[in-house]
Design a protein around this motif. Structure first.
Motif, PDB file in Angstrom:
ATOM      1  N   TRP A 188      39.046  32.772  34.526  1.00 15.58           N
ATOM      2  CA  TRP A 188      37.620  32.570  34.712  1.00 15.58           C
ATOM      3  C   TRP A 188      37.103  33.679  35.615  1.00 15.58           C
ATOM      4  N   ASP A 189      36.188  34.503  35.094  1.00 17.74           N
ATOM      5  CA  ASP A 189      35.589  35.593  35.862  1.00 17.74           C
ATOM      6  C   ASP A 189      34.354  35.053  36.569  1.00 17.74           C
ATOM      7  N   LYS A 190      34.438  34.932  37.884  1.00 15.54           N
ATOM      8  CA  LYS A 190      33.339  34.365  38.676  1.00 15.54           C
ATOM      9  C   LYS A 190      32.104  35.255  38.641  1.00 15.54           C
ATOM     10  N   GLU A 191      32.303  36.572  38.646  1.00 20.10           N
ATOM     11  CA  GLU A 191      31.180  37.503  38.648  1.00 20.10           C
ATOM     12  C   GLU A 191      30.335  37.387  37.384  1.00 20.10           C
ATOM     13  N   LYS A 192      30.992  37.359  36.240  1.00 23.07           N
ATOM     14  CA  LYS A 192      30.289  37.280  34.954  1.00 23.07           C
ATOM     15  C   LYS A 192      30.068  35.848  34.493  1.00 23.07           C
ATOM     16  N   GLU A 193      30.710  34.910  35.168  1.00 22.55           N
ATOM     17  CA  GLU A 193      30.644  33.488  34.806  1.00 22.55           C
ATOM     18  C   GLU A 193      31.027  33.265  33.346  1.00 22.55           C
ATOM     19  N   GLU A 194      32.214  33.788  32.990  1.00 20.36           N
ATOM     20  CA  GLU A 194      32.715  33.613  31.630  1.00 20.36           C
ATOM     21  C   GLU A 194      34.238  33.665  31.636  1.00 20.36           C
ATOM     22  N   ALA A 195      34.810  33.117  30.583  1.00 21.66           N
ATOM     23  CA  ALA A 195      36.267  33.155  30.415  1.00 21.66           C
ATOM     24  C   ALA A 195      36.652  34.462  29.737  1.00 21.66           C
ATOM     25  N   ILE A 196      37.765  35.053  30.193  1.00 23.68           N
ATOM     26  CA  ILE A 196      38.291  36.272  29.601  1.00 23.68           C
ATOM     27  C   ILE A 196      39.733  35.998  29.206  1.00 23.68           C
ATOM     28  N   VAL A 197      40.100  36.391  27.991  1.00 23.57           N
ATOM     29  CA  VAL A 197      41.458  36.176  27.485  1.00 23.57           C
ATOM     30  C   VAL A 197      42.175  37.516  27.394  1.00 23.57           C
ATOM     31  N   PHE A 198      43.363  37.567  27.985  1.00 25.72           N
ATOM     32  CA  PHE A 198      44.211  38.754  27.939  1.00 25.72           C
ATOM     33  C   PHE A 198      45.422  38.437  27.071  1.00 25.72           C
ATOM     34  N   LEU A 199      45.805  39.390  26.254  1.00 24.35           N
ATOM     35  CA  LEU A 199      46.980  39.257  25.396  1.00 24.35           C
ATOM     36  C   LEU A 199      47.947  40.354  25.794  1.00 24.35           C
ATOM     37  N   SER A 200      49.197  39.985  26.057  1.00 23.43           N
ATOM     38  CA  SER A 200      50.158  40.944  26.569  1.00 23.43           C
ATOM     39  C   SER A 200      51.555  40.669  26.019  1.00 23.43           C
ATOM     40  N   ASN A 201      52.385  41.693  26.071  1.00 22.91           N
ATOM     41  CA  ASN A 201      53.799  41.512  25.740  1.00 22.91           C
ATOM     42  C   ASN A 201      54.642  41.462  27.016  1.00 22.91           C
ATOM     43  N   LEU A 202      54.000  41.378  28.179  1.00 20.11           N
ATOM     44  CA  LEU A 202      54.682  41.292  29.475  1.00 20.11           C
ATOM     45  C   LEU A 202      55.036  39.832  29.762  1.00 20.11           C
ATOM     46  N   LEU A 203      56.102  39.360  29.182  1.00 15.81           N
ATOM     47  CA  LEU A 203      56.453  37.945  29.279  1.00 15.81           C
ATOM     48  C   LEU A 203      57.025  37.562  30.637  1.00 15.81           C
ATOM     49  N   ALA A 204      57.612  38.503  31.363  1.00 13.93           N
ATOM     50  CA  ALA A 204      58.278  38.183  32.625  1.00 13.93           C
ATOM     51  C   ALA A 204      57.322  38.163  33.817  1.00 13.93           C
ATOM     52  N   PHE A 205      56.122  38.737  33.675  1.00 12.82           N
ATOM     53  CA  PHE A 205      55.182  38.786  34.785  1.00 12.82           C
ATOM     54  C   PHE A 205      54.423  37.473  34.911  1.00 12.82           C
ATOM     55  N   GLY A 206      53.890  37.207  36.098  1.00  9.09           N
ATOM     56  CA  GLY A 206      53.059  36.028  36.317  1.00  9.09           C
ATOM     57  C   GLY A 206      51.673  36.226  35.730  1.00  9.09           C
ATOM     58  N   ALA A 207      50.973  35.133  35.489  1.00 11.31           N
ATOM     59  CA  ALA A 207      49.648  35.185  34.878  1.00 11.31           C
ATOM     60  C   ALA A 207      48.650  35.956  35.732  1.00 11.31           C
ATOM     61  N   THR A 208      48.683  35.755  37.050  1.00 13.48           N
ATOM     62  CA  THR A 208      47.742  36.461  37.918  1.00 13.48           C
ATOM     63  C   THR A 208      48.032  37.964  37.932  1.00 13.48           C
TER      64      THR A 208
END
Length: 86
Positions: free
Chosen positions: A48-68
């Motif tokens: 959730w992007d507080k500045e834009k007040e909208e949800a943003i979805v990221f797609l990645s192949n970095l499976l070992a990293f944390g979400a943040t």
């Protein structure tokens, strides 16, 4: 990630409580699957992007990293790309 993308959730990953992460999933795309092979896995992180007040979805192949961490990487990359386009 496109809103109408067809994907299957393979695993729900626990979301940190004190973060802007809304959803963290390991997914696969059925259309990319080849018969007899394991599916290619991706990480789908929704924040959730507080500045834009909208949800943003990221797609990645970095499976070992944390979400943040994934969200921070892509958000910084996006800012850098916008800077270079000027």
């Amino acid at each position: 990630m496109k809103e109408k993308a067809v994907y299957e959730v393979q695993e729900e990953v626990r979301v940190p409580q004190s973060s802007n992460v809304v959803c963290d999933q390991i997914i696969s795309f059925p259309r990319l699957a080849r018969e007899g092979e394991k599916p290619v896995l991706f990480r789908r992180v929704e924040i959730w992007d507080k500045e834009k007040e909208e949800a943003i979805v990221f797609l990645s192949n970095l499976l070992a990293f944390g979400a943040t961490t994934i969200a921070a990487i892509y958000k910084d990359r996006w800012k850098w790309n916008c800077f270079l386009r000027r």
